[in-house]
Scaffold this motif. Structure first.
Motif, PDB file in Angstrom:
ATOM      1  N   HIS A 138      48.107  25.218  58.522  1.00 31.11           N
ATOM      2  CA  HIS A 138      47.246  23.898  58.606  1.00 31.11           C
ATOM      3  C   HIS A 138      47.044  23.572  60.033  1.00 31.11           C
ATOM      4  CE1 HIS A 138      47.215  19.679  59.481  1.00 31.11           C
ATOM      5  NE2 HIS A 138      46.406  19.613  58.600  1.00 31.11           N
ATOM      6  N   LEU A 164      41.001  24.095  54.987  1.00 30.07           N
ATOM      7  CA  LEU A 164      41.527  22.986  55.411  1.00 30.07           C
ATOM      8  C   LEU A 164      41.493  21.729  54.235  1.00 30.07           C
ATOM      9  CD1 LEU A 164      40.892  22.539  59.200  1.00 30.07           C
ATOM     10  CD2 LEU A 164      43.258  22.635  58.043  1.00 30.07           C
ATOM     11  N   LEU A 198      43.885  23.139  51.620  1.00 36.27           N
ATOM     12  CA  LEU A 198      45.245  22.545  52.006  1.00 36.27           C
ATOM     13  C   LEU A 198      45.584  21.032  52.037  1.00 36.27           C
ATOM     14  CD1 LEU A 198      45.893  24.779  55.159  1.00 36.27           C
ATOM     15  CD2 LEU A 198      46.940  25.153  52.921  1.00 36.27           C
ATOM     16  N   THR A 199      44.538  20.248  52.322  1.00 35.96           N
ATOM     17  CA  THR A 199      44.952  18.822  52.234  1.00 35.96           C
ATOM     18  C   THR A 199      45.097  18.498  50.729  1.00 35.96           C
ATOM     19  OG1 THR A 199      42.501  18.348  52.419  1.00 35.96           O
ATOM     20  CG2 THR A 199      43.936  18.240  54.477  1.00 35.96           C
TER      21      THR A 199
END
Length: 609
Positions: free
Chosen positions: A548, A580, A583-584
């Protein structure tokens, strides 16, 4: 700001977060400027948190102090450096009114705007002695405003500049930080009442109408062009911004180049070689390079960078025109080895520049011609094996990029064999040959990977790193080592050595960061891609938090590059943003970032060429 520029901020100003740093900087600025009674306003930390640099955070704090000290209400602003520029201008107006009165040619609305054009001159024309700067101020004003009814006393104007910005030796200091000077350039050029006719204003500052070029003059012109290039959006950190003043600046510089190409074409080439994205500067000199004489082409050739960048297109043009110049011949009608080697070097360079500008088929034709010439040189003389290997290596790269990996492998194997034989000999050239061999081995490893020879690729990549590390330290060793480390990391990933691959990749990233700091023109634009690749590998290894952070940096660094003009950059950015976002969704601690990444995706989708 005379008071502010006389002080240095102490090392005690610290703060891990922009918000806390802005509050602490506010207090320090207030103390230094003798207005400790002002209080940090609401919104200071929020505005600081939106800045993309330490400079922006400090400018936010300084703007707040200066505004409140004057008894005005401070408002949040997206560009605090533009506000700092405005404070400089206000101080300039106040001093002129105090010293020159309220009824002179620099008074009133029109006079104040005209004075802004004069304020910019010492920043564009640096380190000028009093008489020289005074004469330049007069010349610039007369060129920009030829029909003015009244002329200000330039001796008095110089005295005011010295009062605000004193420097050693009676000179006038430039506006600092550099970003403030860039902002003032754009502001002045956008306002006809500040610069008159922009073309005449800049031509006078550059001395475009003055014949002759010597070393001292060339150096002063370079300093002026560095400021103008940054104002145009060509910066060493890769920051690119669109602005209405760019078109005006382009037209003015283009006219100046037409007036004096002998002075400005080589200078703009040097300026362009210093920044990662020099395409706007390249377009300014292209018309002159299409029709200038051979002498100017030769001057420019020595100043062109030997790597991919914004000058690749004009490099290809210059080399094409020089290659068209008939070779010198000896009395028996032949050419010398020296001239043939020069031609070989130009052919190889041109092939690479053509490839970089998406002219692949033409690049292959030129690279083929280089190999034919190199083989002929070896056949005739029995020497020149090193340039022969370089030509083979070059052609193998281009054939691989064209999809002909089998042929590329054959060529590169031959190049590596030649380099190995040469490097085994104890000669003064051996340190250079070790790097040549390492570079070719790195390419061979990539070709073997493309051909499915994973283990052989890993062996070649490892040997490339070893040979590179055994060479003498220097700029080229670092260039080659970076390439070798990146290739070795990829090979280790493909062979399942994930931990070892990540260690090697981290070494490559660390080296690239250092190179980007010291040679931004060559490496700044490369850093986001390398970071992104490293981040994706970290994900494959299950190291999501590290991934990240690395991908976030890649996105933020790429965001300031010219995404609108590059579909390739947009594609890379879209991939990073998509990862991203995922990932969030997986990591709760980063969930609040998801909206901002989605917004960046939406902005990216709205960009077109």
């Amino acid at each position: 700001m005379r008071e502010a520029s006389a002080h240095r901020l102490p090392n005690s100003i610290e703060g891990r977060e922009p918000e806390s740093l802005a509050v602490e900087a506010f207090g320090e600025f207030a103390r230094q400027l003798d207005c400790a009674w002002v209080a940090a306003p609401d919104g200071l930390g929020r505005t600081a948190g939106q800045q993309d640099s330490l400079l922006g955070v400090l400018a936010t704090a300084l703007d707040a102090v200066l505004t409140l000290r004057q008894g005005e209400a401070w408002a949040e602003n997206e560009d605090p450096l533009a506000r700092i520029c405005w404070h400089e201008i206000k101080g300039w107006h106040a001093l002129l009114e105090d010293r020159l009165g309220t009824d002179g040619p620099l008074a009133g609305r029109t006079g104040r705007l005209m004075a802004e054009g004069l304020l910019l001159v010492p920043t564009l024309a640096r380190r000028r002695e009093r008489r020289e700067l005074t004469a330049l101020l007069r010349r610039v004003h007369e060129a920009a405003f030829p029909d003015a009814d009244r002329r200000p006393s330039m001796a008095a104007v110089h005295g005011c500049l010295r009062a605000l910005y004193p420097a050693q030796g009676g000179q006038v200091a430039v506006l600092e930080p550099d970003r403030v000077g860039e902002i003032l350039v754009r502001r002045v050029l956008l306002e006809p009442e500040s610069c008159g006719e922009a073309t005449d204003y800049l031509a006078a500052v550059l001395g475009a109408d003055v014949p002759g070029v010597d070393d001292a003059r060339a150096e002063t012109v370079l300093e002026t062009l560095d400021v103008l290039a940054r104002a145009r959006g060509c910066t060493a950190v890769g920051r690119v911004m669109d602005h209405p003043a760019h078109a005006i600046l382009d037209e003015a510089l283009s006219e100046a180049v037409g007036i004096n190409p002998q002075l400005l074409v080589p200078a703009l080439t040097v300026t362009g070689a210093r920044v990662p994205h020099a395409e706007p500067l390249a377009e300014l000199i292209r018309p002159a390079l299409e029709q200038c004489d051979t002498a100017l082409l030769l001057q420019v050739e020595t100043r062109l960078p030997g790597y991919a960048g914004g000058l690749s297109g004009v490099s290809a043009l210059v080399l094409e025109r020089l290659l068209a110049v008939p070779d010198r011949t000896t009395p028996d009608g032949t050419t010398t080895d020296e001239d043939r080697l020069v031609r070989l070097r130009r052919l190889m360079s041109r092939s690479l520049r053509l490839q970089e500008t998406a002219r692949g088929s033409e690049a292959l034709r030129v690279a083929d011609e280089a190999v034919v010439l190199a083989r002929d040189l070896v056949r005739r003389s029995g020497r020149h094996q090193r340039p022969h290997a370089a030509a083979l290596h070059n052609l193998s790269l281009l054939r691989h990029r064209a999809g002909d990996t089998a042929s590329a492998l054959e060529l590169n194997v031959e190049a590596v064999s030649i380099y190995r034989n040469l490097a085994d000999e104890e000669t003064p050239q051996r340190p250079h040959l070790l790097l040549d061999t390492a570079w070719a081995l790195s390419t061979l490893a990539l070709l073997r990977l493309a051909d499915g020879q994973v283990n052989g690729a890993a062996e070649d990549a490892a040997e490339g790193v070893l040979r590179c590390e055994s060479a003498a330290d220097g700029a080229r060793r670092q260039d080659v080592l970076l390439q070798c480390l990146e290739t070795l990391a990829e090979c280790r990933m493909k062979t399942g050595l994930t931990d070892e691959a990540l260690v090697t990749a981290a070494e490559a990233v660390a080296l690239l960061r250092e190179l980007a700091r010291r040679r931004p023109a060559q490496y700044v634009a490369r850093l986001p891609h390398t970071l992104q690749l490293h981040g994706l590998w970290l994900i494959r290894a299950g190291r999501f938090h590290e991934a990240h952070d690395v991908l976030q940096e890649a996105v933020r660094r790429r965001a300031v590059l010219p995404l609108q003009a590059s579909p390739h950059l947009r594609k890379q950015q879209r991939t990073a943003l998509s990862v991203l976002v995922q990932l969030t969704a997986e990591l709760d601690e980063f969930a609040d970032e998801r909206t901002s990444w989605r917004e960046m995706e939406a902005v990216l989708d709205g960009l077109t060429d």
